[in-house]
Structures are given as structure tokens and as C-alpha cells.
Design an enzyme around this catalytic site. Structure first.
Site, PDB file in Angstrom:
ATOM      1  N   LYS A  92       0.852  -1.191   0.000  1.00 58.04           N
ATOM      2  CA  LYS A  92       0.000   0.000   0.000  1.00 58.04           C
ATOM      3  C   LYS A  92       0.880   1.231   0.000  1.00 58.04           C
ATOM      4  CE  LYS A  92      -3.906   2.185   0.344  1.00 58.04           C
ATOM      5  NZ  LYS A  92      -3.553   2.860  -0.941  1.00 58.04           N
ATOM      6  N   LYS A 116       5.345   3.623   8.426  1.00 57.14           N
ATOM      7  CA  LYS A 116       4.162   4.471   8.575  1.00 57.14           C
ATOM      8  C   LYS A 116       2.903   3.608   8.621  1.00 57.14           C
ATOM      9  CE  LYS A 116       3.932   7.772   5.523  1.00 57.14           C
ATOM     10  NZ  LYS A 116       3.600   8.626   4.344  1.00 57.14           N
ATOM     11  N   LYS A 128       5.478   2.031  -3.023  1.00 55.26           N
ATOM     12  CA  LYS A 128       5.342   3.350  -3.646  1.00 55.26           C
ATOM     13  C   LYS A 128       5.567   3.193  -5.132  1.00 55.26           C
ATOM     14  CE  LYS A 128       4.548   7.587  -2.290  1.00 55.26           C
ATOM     15  NZ  LYS A 128       3.851   8.040  -1.060  1.00 55.26           N
ATOM     16  N   GLY A 167      -2.835   8.250  -4.235  1.00 53.87           N
ATOM     17  CA  GLY A 167      -2.191   9.470  -4.721  1.00 53.87           C
ATOM     18  C   GLY A 167      -0.956   9.867  -3.924  1.00 53.87           C
ATOM     19  N   ASP A 168      -0.235  10.818  -4.458  1.00 52.01           N
ATOM     20  CA  ASP A 168       0.893  11.492  -3.804  1.00 52.01           C
ATOM     21  C   ASP A 168       1.097  12.766  -4.635  1.00 52.01           C
ATOM     22  OD1 ASP A 168       3.117  10.886  -1.630  1.00 52.01           O
ATOM     23  OD2 ASP A 168       4.184  11.776  -3.316  1.00 52.01           O
ATOM     24  N   THR A 212      -4.745  13.643   5.115  1.00 51.43           N
ATOM     25  CA  THR A 212      -3.341  13.822   5.482  1.00 51.43           C
ATOM     26  C   THR A 212      -3.165  15.134   6.242  1.00 51.43           C
ATOM     27  OG1 THR A 212      -2.795  12.621   3.476  1.00 51.43           O
ATOM     28  CG2 THR A 212      -0.975  13.714   4.619  1.00 51.43           C
ATOM     29  N   ASN A 243      -2.630  19.161  -1.906  1.00 50.04           N
ATOM     30  CA  ASN A 243      -3.629  18.454  -1.098  1.00 50.04           C
ATOM     31  C   ASN A 243      -3.322  18.526   0.407  1.00 50.04           C
ATOM     32  OD1 ASN A 243      -4.086  15.502   0.254  1.00 50.04           O
ATOM     33  ND2 ASN A 243      -5.873  16.213  -0.871  1.00 50.04           N
ATOM     34  N   SER A 379      -6.953   5.772   3.712  1.00 49.09           N
ATOM     35  CA  SER A 379      -6.977   4.825   2.584  1.00 49.09           C
ATOM     36  C   SER A 379      -7.324   3.437   3.095  1.00 49.09           C
ATOM     37  CB  SER A 379      -5.607   4.773   1.901  1.00 49.09           C
ATOM     38  OG  SER A 379      -5.436   5.846   1.020  1.00 49.09           O
TER      39      SER A 379
END
Ligand code: NDP
Ligand code: 2IT
Length: 447
Positions: A92, A116, A128, A167-168, A212, A243, A379
Site C-alpha cells: 500500500k 508508517k 510506492k 495518490g501522492d 493527510t 492536497n 486509505s
């Protein structure tokens, strides 16, 4: 902190095996620096070579992403997915689209993601991905064609029980929508749980967009509460205006703080009256414009082209743009100007020198893998809702996020205390995140 001989040897091996990946080396070093006392208490981790294994991704995919721009010209980008660790659950982690992306960036982010995700308490492994694609200045059609081409490779290795991207930087609701559409088409399945950060009308979760920024603010609130303090009346600086920054601004304001500066990669705005949430949202989320345009709507605000946001005095700093944005020099300036708390909304935004300055000065320091865990945690909540075909309300989901952030703070705080560094949430986050993954890896045998 110096590394013990064994940890130093592991680190040297990581450098040798991953040449030229400076950000990955930096992220590994920071975690290894915390693990000395863990190996003393749990020699079985060393014996099973858990650290050596954790530093080696389980699988890495690099692929060509060809697409056609609006002029009909063929463009080629490079796509990545690094599936780092699946000890706690399916891989994830987000996808980053930014021209600076290369393997070293994806690996540093994937590595941090392992710890994390462990801290959230949810069953998710670490990964990632992303591309060196530049979404800025592209039309919707170009972004769509790029996303479709990207997914045409990626779909083979993802799935709701396998790997769940989100997303990122450069990947928000629009991109997740295009990626989901192409996945559905290629697989002939409406597999909602394969991606998170989806739109609310097709399986997304309430609060994921806000998560976030809200989560980071909740984390800082916990740190301040620990010192019988709070956001009320505090001057806050939030870097970035994407964001994470936008919803940090929104929540800080709600808790009584005042965000006096924000930025993007071109410059800084300073609004001593407090940045206006609606203006920033409209400019960035809808119109996709630059932060400089804020001053068109708020004439009293100042724009500093190429300015350094950390020169703006504040009591709380919340870096929410990118890695290594706070140098040692910036950290000194912040401390001198009265900064008492830092919450890392971004991943690894403070350089090792900067972290050292903050910790030595007794600044409350919330490291990214703890402070920004609210995004991936929500998420995880989206995955739960998709699995049970439910859709929870905003308040209910926000309450769950808030509780998770309190738990993350508690875990970091207790681990820091137990392993001899009370108040050091860097050590606390690394240790608490690591131990759970290590135990799962040992349970799974040599894999
Ligand atoms: P966005 O793409 O929405 O916004 C990124 C912001 O940071 C923009 O204002 C951008 O400015 C600025 N920025 C990005 N790269 C640079 C750079 N190299 N130099 C200066 N400014 C830069 O991304 P997010 O808000 O989602 O992500 C911000 C940070 O938070 C990242 O570190 C990300 O990894 C981290 N994060 C994000 C999570 C999420 O759920 N989205 C979860 C946890 C962490 P410009 O527009 O000029 O490029
Ligand atoms: O860095 C991060 O934690 C994210 N970009 C969010 C990852 C996710 O899967 O929601």
C-alpha cells in the site's frame, strides 16, 4: 546518533547495492540510527536478518510509459512500482508524478511507507510508485492518456489483495479516476479496493481528501497537548499548497491557529491576517493556478518570488511540499524565530541536519512517518468500506481518523520512552513501526 558496528555494516551494504540513490540512503540511515536498542532487546531480529531483509524491496517494476500529446507527438516517460514489504498486508502506498522522480525517490518513499503503515495499526504493507511525468501544464486529455498508458503496465501487479496504489504529489482525484477507469476496462472487473483516493460517487471514502492535512494537524495537537499547549492563537507556516497543505490550513484554522504563509515551487505568499481556505482551494483544486494569484483576491497579502518560506516567523511549522525542504540553516532560523513544534505533512521534508537542530533545541518534532500517516490510514478505511460495500459518513470517518492519529502519537511516545529517548518521536516512530513488521516477518519464516 552513531550507528553500532552491525548497523553501520548493514548501511554500507545498502549504499553499495543501491548506488546513486541518495534519498533512499538517507531514509534507511535515519531508521537504522534508531534501531540499536531494539537489537539489544530482541537479538532474534538480528539473527533472522530482519533489517537486511527489510532494506531490500520484495519486488521492483520499472516500465516504459508511451503516450501522445495534444499535438500528436509521441512522449515517453518511465513508470515505477516498488513493492517493498508485505508482512502486514497487501502492498500500500501512493503514486507520485513529478519530473524529479527516479528509483531512489520511489525507494525512499516505499521504505518509509512500511513503518508508517505499521504505525496506523491497519493491515497494510508498504509500497510506492510513480513516474517522471510532469502533470503541470498538461491538458486533461494528455493526463488521461498518460494515466491509461501507465495503468496498461501497472494492472498486472496490483489488486485489492495484492497492491493498492493511491495518490501522492501530482496524483489526486482526477488521476485516480483515469487510472481506475483503465484498470476496470483491462480487467473487466469493478474491483473498488484496487485503488484508494477514489471519487465519492464510485467507491471513495469521505475524509480521504482531507485526511493527510487533518491527520497531521491532529498529530501536532497531541504533541502540543502533551506540553499543556494547543493551536489556539498560534502562528503557523505551511509549505506547499497542494492536497496536504490545503487541509492542514483548514484544520489549523478550525483549531484556532493562524496560517500566515504558504508556497509552491515558484514562491511564497504571506498573509498576516491568515490564509483564506476558500481562495486556496479554488485556485489549486479547481482552476489549477499558481499560489501567486492569491494576491489578486487578497490585496494585503505579499508574494515573494523564489522566497524561502522558513524565513517567515512562526510558532508551528508544517512542511507539506516535498523532501529535504528544511535544511539545517532553515531549522536554526525557525528555532531563533520562536518555533516550538514541527509536523511533517510531507515525507522526509527535514534534512538530517535540520532534524538534529530541532531535537537539540527541544522543539516538538513529529516525523512524517507518524505525522502524515492519516492519509494512508484513511486509505485503509476506504479499503474496509470497499470490502464490506459500505459508505460511512463524514463525521464517523473523521472520528476514526482522529482516534488513529491519537494512537499513532501514543505508540511513538511510549516507544521513545521505553527505549530510552523520551520525547523523541523520530526514534519512537521508527521503533514502534519496525517492531510490528519484524515480528510478522519472523512469523512468516525466511521469505
Ligand atoms: P500535491 O501535488 O497536491 O502538492 C504538492 C505541493 O508541494 C505543491 O504546492 C507543489 O508546488 C509543492 N512541491 C512539490 N514538489 C516541490 C518541489 N520539488 N519544490 C517545491 N515545491 C514542491 O501533493 P501532496 O499535497 O499530496 O503531497 C505533498 C507532500 O505530502 C509530499 O511529500 C507527499 O509525499 C506527502 N504526503 C502526501 C499524502 C497524500 O495523501 N496526498 C500522504 C502523506 C504524505 P508546485 O505546484 O509548484 O509543484
Ligand atoms: O505518503 C503517503 O502516505 C501517501 N501518499 C498516501 C498513500 C496511500 O496509500 O494513501
Amino acid at each position: 546518533m552513531a550507528l553500532t558496528e552491525r548497523l553501520e555494516a548493514i548501511f554500507q551494504e545498502v549504499i553499495k547495492r543501491n548506488p546513486g540513490e541518495a534519498e533512499f540512503h538517507q531514509a534507511v540511515k535515519e531508521v537504522l540510527e534508531s534501531l540499536g536498542p531494539v537489537l539489544v532487546k530482541y537479538p532474534e531480529f538480528a539473527e533472522a536478518k530482519v533489517i537486511e531483509r527489510i532494506c531490500e524491496p520484495e519486488r521492483q517494476l520499472i516500465f516504459r510509459v508511451p503516450w501522445q500529446d495534444d499535438k500528436g507527438e509521441v512522449q515517453i516517460n518511465r513508470g515505477f512500482r516498488v513493492q517493498f514489504n508485505s508482512a502486514l498486508g497487501p502492498y500500500k502506498g501512493g503514486l507520485r508524478f513529478h519530473p524529479s522522480v527516479y528509483l531512489g525517490i520511489i525507494k525512499f518513499l516505499g521504505f518509509e511507507q512500511i513503518f508508517k503503515n505499521s504505525l496506523t495499526g491497519l493491515p497494510i504493507g508498504g509500497a510506492k510508485g510513480g513516474s517522471d511525468f510532469e502533470p503541470k501544464g498538461k491538458s486533461d486529455g494528455e493526463v488521461m492518456r498518460f494515466c491509461q498508458s501507465f495503468m496498461t503496465e501497472l494492472w498486472r501487479i496490483i489488486g485489492e489483495h495484492t497492491d493498492v496504489p493511491a495518490g501522492d504529489i501530482g496524483v489526486g482525484g482526477r488521476e485516480i479516476g483515469y487510472l481506475f477507469g483503465q484498470y476496470k476496462r483491462l480487467t473487466n472487473k469493478f474491483e473498488a479496493g484496487v485503488l484508494t483516493g477514489k471519487g465519492l460517487v464510485y467507491g471513495g471514502s469521505q475524509v480521504r481528501t482531507e485526511a493527510t492535512g487533518y491527520g497531521c494537524t491532529y498529530f501536532v495537537e497531541e504533541m502540543l497537548k502533551g506540553k499543556k499547549n494547543g493551536f489556539k492563537g498560534k502562528k503557523v507556516v505551511v509549505s506547499g499548497s497542494g492536497n496536504v497543505a490545503i487541509y492542514t490550513l483548514e484544520k489549523v484554522k478550525e483549531l484556532g491557529g493562524k496560517v500566515v504563509a504558504m508556497s509552491d515551487s515558484n514562491g511564497v505568499i504571506v498573509d498576516e491576517k491568515g490564509c483564506n481556505v476558500e481562495t486556496v482551494k479554488r485556485l489549486k483544486e479547481i482552476e489549477r493556478r499558481r499560489i501567486k494569484d492569491y494576491c489578486e483576491y487578497h490585496k494585503h497579502a505579499k508574494y515573494i518570488h523564489n522566497g524561502n518560506i522558513w524565513d517567515v516567523p512562526c510558532e508551528v511549522a508544517m512542511p507539506s511540499a516535498t523532501q529535504n525542504e528544511i535544511t539545517g540553516k532553515d531549522a536554526k532560523k525557525l528555532v531563533k524565530n520562536g518555533c516550538i513544534a514541527v509536523g511533517e505533512g510531507a515525507n522526509m521534508p527535514t534534512t538530517p541536519e535540520g532534524v538534529h537542530v530541532f531535537l537539540s533545541a527541544g522543539v516538538l518534532f513529529g516525523p512524517g512517518k507518524a505525522a502524515n500517516a492519516g492519509g494512508v490510514a484513511t486509505s485503509g478505511l476506504e479499503m474496509q468500506q470497499n470490502a464490506s460495500r459500505e459508505a460511512w459518513g463524514f463525521e464517523e470517518t473523521d472520528a476514526k481518523l482522529h482516534q488513529i492519529m491519537k494512537n499513532v502519537y501514543q505508540l511513538c511516545s511510549e516507544a521513545a520512552e521505553e527505549f530510552g529517548s523520551p520525547g523523541n518521536f523520530v526514534v519512537g516512530a521508527n521503533i514502534a513501526g519496525f517492531i510490528k513488521v519484524a515480528r510478522a516477518m519472523i512469523a512468516h519464516g525466511i521469505v
